[in-house]
Design a protein around this motif. Structure first.
Motif, PDB file in Angstrom:
ATOM      1  N   TYR A  33      37.294   2.151   9.292  1.00 27.54           N
ATOM      2  CA  TYR A  33      37.088   1.453   8.024  1.00 27.54           C
ATOM      3  C   TYR A  33      37.598   0.025   8.093  1.00 27.54           C
ATOM      4  CZ  TYR A  33      36.512   6.229   6.365  1.00 27.54           C
ATOM      5  OH  TYR A  33      36.082   7.526   6.198  1.00 27.54           O
ATOM      6  N   LYS A  56      48.622   5.501   4.726  1.00 29.57           N
ATOM      7  CA  LYS A  56      47.368   6.115   4.272  1.00 29.57           C
ATOM      8  C   LYS A  56      46.185   5.670   5.128  1.00 29.57           C
ATOM      9  CE  LYS A  56      48.914   6.387  -0.503  1.00 29.57           C
ATOM     10  NZ  LYS A  56      48.772   5.841  -1.853  1.00 29.57           N
ATOM     11  N   TRP A  57      46.259   4.454   5.620  1.00 27.72           N
ATOM     12  CA  TRP A  57      45.179   3.849   6.403  1.00 27.72           C
ATOM     13  C   TRP A  57      45.748   3.386   7.749  1.00 27.72           C
ATOM     14  CZ3 TRP A  57      40.365   4.159   4.449  1.00 27.72           C
ATOM     15  CH2 TRP A  57      40.238   4.418   3.088  1.00 27.72           C
ATOM     16  N   TYR A  96      40.685   0.487  10.654  1.00 26.66           N
ATOM     17  CA  TYR A  96      41.638   1.510  10.209  1.00 26.66           C
ATOM     18  C   TYR A  96      40.995   2.884  10.198  1.00 26.66           C
ATOM     19  CZ  TYR A  96      43.773  -2.669   8.193  1.00 26.66           C
ATOM     20  OH  TYR A  96      44.313  -3.911   8.011  1.00 26.66           O
ATOM     21  N   TRP A 140      41.425   6.767   8.030  1.00 27.68           N
ATOM     22  CA  TRP A 140      41.781   7.213   6.671  1.00 27.68           C
ATOM     23  C   TRP A 140      42.474   8.563   6.774  1.00 27.68           C
ATOM     24  CZ3 TRP A 140      43.235   6.917   1.993  1.00 27.68           C
ATOM     25  CH2 TRP A 140      42.904   7.851   1.010  1.00 27.68           C
ATOM     26  N   GLY A 152      36.792   8.130   3.253  1.00 23.75           N
ATOM     27  CA  GLY A 152      37.450   6.899   2.856  1.00 23.75           C
ATOM     28  C   GLY A 152      36.497   5.816   2.372  1.00 23.75           C
ATOM     29  N   TRP A 206      37.643  -0.308   0.456  1.00 27.84           N
ATOM     30  CA  TRP A 206      37.582   0.273   1.807  1.00 27.84           C
ATOM     31  C   TRP A 206      36.149   0.655   2.105  1.00 27.84           C
ATOM     32  CZ3 TRP A 206      41.560  -0.015   5.044  1.00 27.84           C
ATOM     33  CH2 TRP A 206      42.810  -0.249   4.512  1.00 27.84           C
TER      34      TRP A 206
END
Length: 129
Positions: free
Chosen positions: A49, A68-69, A104, A106, A117, A124
């Motif tokens: 992402y 989280k990411w 990134y 997720w 995500g 995102w």
């Protein structure tokens, strides 16, 4: 005749084989077809992402955000590869970027092909070529 049948069977099997994913950045990044089209993934097939709040070549996702990411980090000595570059994070680690946008994972995606995500918080997005 047997050889012809084997050859024909092999050609038929090839015609129906799934397309192989393309590898980039020394195999750290790949492509995969999903319900949302062809996306970029890590080497394990997990969706990648981008974050709208990042600046070109700069990651603005640290601390809780990075929990989280998780950033797609590059090993020491990794080299840029075409559209794939490296961004130095605030902690000094290297992160892969696509067209200057840091990449990134997720935390909510549990298996290859998950794309949960995409669209989170409106900022995102799945990384696509």
């Amino acid at each position: 005749m047997l050889v012809s049948a084997l050859l024909a069977g092999g050609l038929a099997a090839t015609a129906f084989a799934p397309a192989l994913a393309e590898d980039y950045a020394s195999g750290a990044i790949r492509t995969m077809d999903t319900a949302k089209g062809e996306i970029l993934t890590d080497a394990l097939g997990m969706a990648l992402y981008t974050f709208d709040k990042d600046a070109p070549g700069v990651s603005n996702c640290d601390g809780d955000c990075a929990m989280k990411w998780p950033p797609v980090t590059a090993p020491a000595g990794a080299k840029a590869d075409g559209e794939f570059s490296l961004v130095t994070r605030k902690d000094g680690s290297q992160q892969w970027a696509f067209n200057g946008k840091p990449l990134y994972l997720w935390q909510g995606d549990k298996k290859p092909g998950d794309v949960g995500g995409d669209g989170v918080g409106g900022v995102w997005h799945l990384a696509k070529e």
